[in-house]
Design a protein around this motif. Structure first.
Motif, PDB file in Angstrom:
ATOM      1  N   LYS A  83     -12.492  -7.610   2.776  1.00  0.00           N
ATOM      2  CA  LYS A  83     -12.165  -7.129   1.852  1.00  0.00           C
ATOM      3  C   LYS A  83     -12.100  -5.569   1.790  1.00  0.00           C
ATOM      4  O   LYS A  83     -11.698  -4.684   1.557  1.00  0.00           O
ATOM      5  N   THR A  84     -13.695  -5.212   1.759  1.00  0.00           N
ATOM      6  CA  THR A  84     -13.809  -3.312   1.687  1.00  0.00           C
ATOM      7  C   THR A  84     -12.841  -3.056   2.826  1.00  0.00           C
ATOM      8  O   THR A  84     -12.778  -1.792   2.310  1.00  0.00           O
ATOM      9  N   ALA A  90      -6.608   0.901   3.668  1.00  0.00           N
ATOM     10  CA  ALA A  90      -5.338   1.191   2.437  1.00  0.00           C
ATOM     11  C   ALA A  90      -5.178   2.320   1.682  1.00  0.00           C
ATOM     12  O   ALA A  90      -4.691   2.266   0.853  1.00  0.00           O
ATOM     13  N   THR A  91      -6.824   2.502   1.327  1.00  0.00           N
ATOM     14  CA  THR A  91      -6.340   3.353   0.305  1.00  0.00           C
ATOM     15  C   THR A  91      -6.519   5.274   0.824  1.00  0.00           C
ATOM     16  O   THR A  91      -7.084   6.004   1.915  1.00  0.00           O
ATOM     17  N   CYS A  94      -9.204   7.492   2.485  1.00  0.00           N
ATOM     18  CA  CYS A  94     -10.672   6.932   2.456  1.00  0.00           C
ATOM     19  C   CYS A  94     -10.493   7.330   4.736  1.00  0.00           C
ATOM     20  O   CYS A  94      -9.414   6.650   4.399  1.00  0.00           O
ATOM     21  N   GLU A  95     -11.109   7.762   5.182  1.00  0.00           N
ATOM     22  CA  GLU A  95     -10.759   8.158   6.567  1.00  0.00           C
ATOM     23  C   GLU A  95     -12.445   7.986   7.517  1.00  0.00           C
ATOM     24  O   GLU A  95     -13.771   7.896   7.061  1.00  0.00           O
ATOM     25  N   LEU A  96     -11.890   7.216   8.465  1.00  0.00           N
ATOM     26  CA  LEU A  96     -13.026   7.152   9.473  1.00  0.00           C
ATOM     27  C   LEU A  96     -12.939   8.546  10.940  1.00  0.00           C
ATOM     28  O   LEU A  96     -11.973   8.188  11.480  1.00  0.00           O
ATOM     29  N   ARG A  97     -13.647   9.414  10.763  1.00  0.00           N
ATOM     30  CA  ARG A  97     -13.747   9.963  10.710  1.00  0.00           C
ATOM     31  C   ARG A  97     -15.343  10.137  12.213  1.00  0.00           C
ATOM     32  O   ARG A  97     -16.232   9.821  12.145  1.00  0.00           O
ATOM     33  N   ILE A  98     -14.887  10.857  13.466  1.00  0.00           N
ATOM     34  CA  ILE A  98     -15.835  10.786  15.167  1.00  0.00           C
ATOM     35  C   ILE A  98     -16.546  12.498  15.182  1.00  0.00           C
ATOM     36  O   ILE A  98     -15.112  12.955  15.060  1.00  0.00           O
ATOM     37  N   TRP A 145     -15.797   9.150   5.358  1.00  0.00           N
ATOM     38  CA  TRP A 145     -15.569   9.714   4.349  1.00  0.00           C
ATOM     39  C   TRP A 145     -14.405   9.188   3.240  1.00  0.00           C
ATOM     40  O   TRP A 145     -13.500   8.675   3.409  1.00  0.00           O
ATOM     41  N   ILE A 146     -14.919   9.611   1.834  1.00  0.00           N
ATOM     42  CA  ILE A 146     -14.555   9.603   0.867  1.00  0.00           C
ATOM     43  C   ILE A 146     -14.070   9.978  -0.323  1.00  0.00           C
ATOM     44  O   ILE A 146     -14.592  10.620  -0.479  1.00  0.00           O
TER      45      ILE A 146
END
Length: 251
Positions: A83-84, A90-91, A94-98, A145-146
């Motif tokens: 769920k998280t 979807a938000t 909110c990113e995942l960075r490398i 990252w948020i």
């Protein structure tokens, strides 16, 4: 008791099979001394050896048997984390960075409190060494990252498709788990079979990690390091590697 080998800078690391075992004072300890330059670290990881020591100790080299690993197909995406992740993916904001801010990630890992530990093994010499390894293209950070702020992350070492997890930190709930899930998704997409976890912890076990014999891990690394590794960048479509799976029947 067997004598622990002492290394001078530039010396070749011993065969990992010669590491101390249950008959010795500290099972898994292989050698002491040497240096933390890029060439030595590359040699070490290629032989399934890693440094781990405190500020008041010399460099200590380890190769435990068995070895804790997370097979990426065994990653346990518990219902709450699913769920998280779904919400995170979807938000907006909110990113995942490398590899966006490796220096901050490793510094944050060095400052994170650990259960049962009063200090850190990520001492200043380790920070410097892994920063150099990152600049050489062999160490990577996976970052959550948020809203423009670094919320958590981890760093790892990679030789081809051999990936070695090192440490993680979190500043917001589940941020380090999101980073680990992102690494798992990236590895699945790239054909990486497993992520080295080094030490057995209940937290890692709860996420699907388990121990395997060192000899099997050595064989895996020998093969995987010769294969083309991931492109160290994250596309949000990679979340489908996890989120398209059938949810578990229970939490």
């Amino acid at each position: 008791m067997r004598q622990l080998p002492w290394l001078e800078p530039g010396d070749t690391l011993p065969d990992p099979a010669s590491a101390w075992d249950e008959r010795d004072p500290v099972p898994g300890l292989l050698a002491a001394g040497g240096s933390l330059d890029v060439d030595t670290l590359m040699q070490a990881y290629g032989r399934c050896v890693f440094p781990w020591f405190s500020d008041d100790q010399p460099i200590l080299w380890w190769s435990p048997d068995p070895r804790m690993v997370l097979r990426v197909n065994d990653f346990r995406l518990h219902r709450s984390l699913r769920k998280t992740l779904s919400r995170f993916a979807a938000t907006p904001g909110c990113e995942l960075r490398i590899d966006h801010d490796f220096g901050t990630v490793i510094q944050a890992c060095s400052q994170s409190p650990r259960a049962g530990q009063s200090g850190t093994w990520i001492v200043p010499d380790m920070v410097k060494a892994y920063t150099q390894l990152h600049r050489a293209g062999h160490a990577h950070s996976v970052e959550t990252w948020i809203d423009g702020e670094l919320a958590g992350g981890l760093y790892c070492v990679a030789l081809g498709r051999a990936v070695f997890g090192e440490s993680m930190f979190t500043r917001r709930p589940d941020a380090s788990k999101i980073a680990l899930a992102g690494l798992v998704a990236l590895c699945r997409r790239a054909g990486v079979e497993m992520i080295d976890c080094q030490q057995n912890t209940s937290h890692l076990a709860s996420l699907g990690a388990r121990e395997i014999p060192r000899a099997r891990f050595v064989s895996h690394v020998a093969r995987a390091r010769k294969q083309a590794g991931p492109q160290w960048q994250f596309d949000p479509v990679y979340w489908s590697e996890l989120l398209s799976e059938r949810p578990p029947l229970s939490t």
